[in-house]
Enzyme design. Structure first.
Site, PDB file in Angstrom:
ATOM      1  N   LEU A  56       0.863  -1.174   0.000  1.00  0.00           N
ATOM      2  CA  LEU A  56       0.000   0.000   0.000  1.00  0.00           C
ATOM      3  C   LEU A  56       0.899   1.222   0.000  1.00  0.00           C
ATOM      4  O   LEU A  56       2.002   1.203   0.555  1.00  0.00           O
ATOM      5  CB  LEU A  56      -0.889   0.023   1.252  1.00  0.00           C
ATOM      6  CG  LEU A  56      -1.898  -1.112   1.438  1.00  0.00           C
ATOM      7  CD1 LEU A  56      -2.649  -0.909   2.752  1.00  0.00           C
ATOM      8  CD2 LEU A  56      -2.862  -1.201   0.271  1.00  0.00           C
ATOM      9  N   ASP A  57       0.425   2.304  -0.613  1.00  0.00           N
ATOM     10  CA  ASP A  57       1.177   3.551  -0.563  1.00  0.00           C
ATOM     11  C   ASP A  57       1.357   3.978   0.890  1.00  0.00           C
ATOM     12  O   ASP A  57       0.548   3.642   1.761  1.00  0.00           O
ATOM     13  CB  ASP A  57       0.444   4.653  -1.321  1.00  0.00           C
ATOM     14  CG  ASP A  57       0.404   4.412  -2.818  1.00  0.00           C
ATOM     15  OD1 ASP A  57       1.249   3.647  -3.317  1.00  0.00           O
ATOM     16  OD2 ASP A  57      -0.472   5.000  -3.486  1.00  0.00           O
ATOM     17  N   MET A  58       2.376   4.758   1.141  1.00  0.00           N
ATOM     18  CA  MET A  58       2.672   5.230   2.491  1.00  0.00           C
ATOM     19  C   MET A  58       1.460   5.919   3.127  1.00  0.00           C
ATOM     20  O   MET A  58       1.148   5.709   4.295  1.00  0.00           O
ATOM     21  CB  MET A  58       3.871   6.184   2.457  1.00  0.00           C
ATOM     22  CG  MET A  58       4.283   6.727   3.808  1.00  0.00           C
ATOM     23  SD  MET A  58       5.775   7.755   3.643  1.00  0.00           S
ATOM     24  CE  MET A  58       6.001   8.287   5.345  1.00  0.00           C
ATOM     25  N   ARG A 161      -5.869   6.565  -7.040  1.00  0.00           N
ATOM     26  CA  ARG A 161      -5.713   8.013  -6.934  1.00  0.00           C
ATOM     27  C   ARG A 161      -5.810   8.680  -8.310  1.00  0.00           C
ATOM     28  O   ARG A 161      -6.484   9.701  -8.470  1.00  0.00           O
ATOM     29  CB  ARG A 161      -4.369   8.331  -6.263  1.00  0.00           C
ATOM     30  CG  ARG A 161      -4.287   7.752  -4.857  1.00  0.00           C
ATOM     31  CD  ARG A 161      -2.867   7.607  -4.353  1.00  0.00           C
ATOM     32  NE  ARG A 161      -2.306   8.880  -3.927  1.00  0.00           N
ATOM     33  CZ  ARG A 161      -1.144   8.986  -3.289  1.00  0.00           C
ATOM     34  NH1 ARG A 161      -0.438   7.897  -3.010  1.00  0.00           N
ATOM     35  NH2 ARG A 161      -0.683  10.159  -2.926  1.00  0.00           N
TER      36      ARG A 161
END
Length: 224
Positions: A56-58, A161
């Protein structure tokens, strides 16, 4: 230096681990000394055989599965690659989206925006990228915002996103793709991996995990 907190998995067995990753924590080490603390490093301190399977993205919180050992890493990676893993995310996006029962589809290929890495962009020459989405409710307050469910049918970098941005509804708090006004509307990226389901590669048990986002609970919701 203070030691990082211990991890408390949602699921633990001899073959795999499932965590609820907090926003702001990397899944794997980044570049620089200040980016070495991450989910995989913390997990390996407690489970030396823990290996990353997906990321997962930060800024994204939510469910992450890690393998225990190379064989399980290969089996779980294959399940993700062959789309045998159910993934659902929840987000709060800018603007009022139509709330209805059926799902809509975003089919837009993605590729790296090389002059602005690590950003991604929609491009006909990019890799096929497909996202299902459904608006759940309009949130109270102004400017308008909508709580949406998201199911990525492919696993491209920043897919959710960029896809939401492409239809005019960027995710609140997005520091990469949003302007200053959008970022100021939330203290973090309002994107959370809330559901993860797959067949256990060894036991053949159907596993399904659900972890709702805390940023929805904290806001009053009005349903049309």
């Amino acid at each position: 230096m203070t030691a990082p907190p211990l991890l408390h998995p949602l699921h633990e067995d001899p073959y795999l681990l499932v965590f609820d990753k907090p926003a702001g924590l990397l899944c794997v080490p980044g570049r620089g000394e200040d980016k070495q603390d991450c989910l995989s490093t913390r997990a390996m301190r407690q489970w030396p055989d823990a290996l990353i399977v997906h990321r997962l993205d930060m800024g994204t919180s939510g469910l992450v599965v890690m393998a225990r050992g190379i064989a399980m890493q290969r089996a779980l990676s294959a399940a993700f690659a062959e789309r045998r893993v159910h993934k659902r995310y929840e987000a709060v996006v800018d603007g009022a989206m139509p709330v209805r029962e059926d799902w809509s589809l975003i089919d837009a290929p993605l590729m790296a925006d090389w002059p602005r890495r690590p950003l991604q962009k929609i491009d006909p020459a990019g890799k096929p990228s497909v996202t299902r989405w459904k608006a759940v409710s309009l949130l109270s307050g102004e400017p308008a915002a909508t709580h949406v469910l998201l199911e990525p049918l492919t696993g491209r970098s920043h897919q959710l996103r960029v896809h939401l941005l492409s239809i005019g509804h960027p995710i609140l708090g997005d520091a990469l793709y949003g302007d200053a006004a959008l970022q100021a509307r939330a203290p973090r990226l309002l994107l959370h991996a809330s559901e993860l389901g797959f067949v256990h590669p060894v036991t053949q048990q159907d596993l399904c995990f659900n972890r709702p986002p805390d940023f929805i609970v904290s806001r009053a919701i009005s349903r049309p």
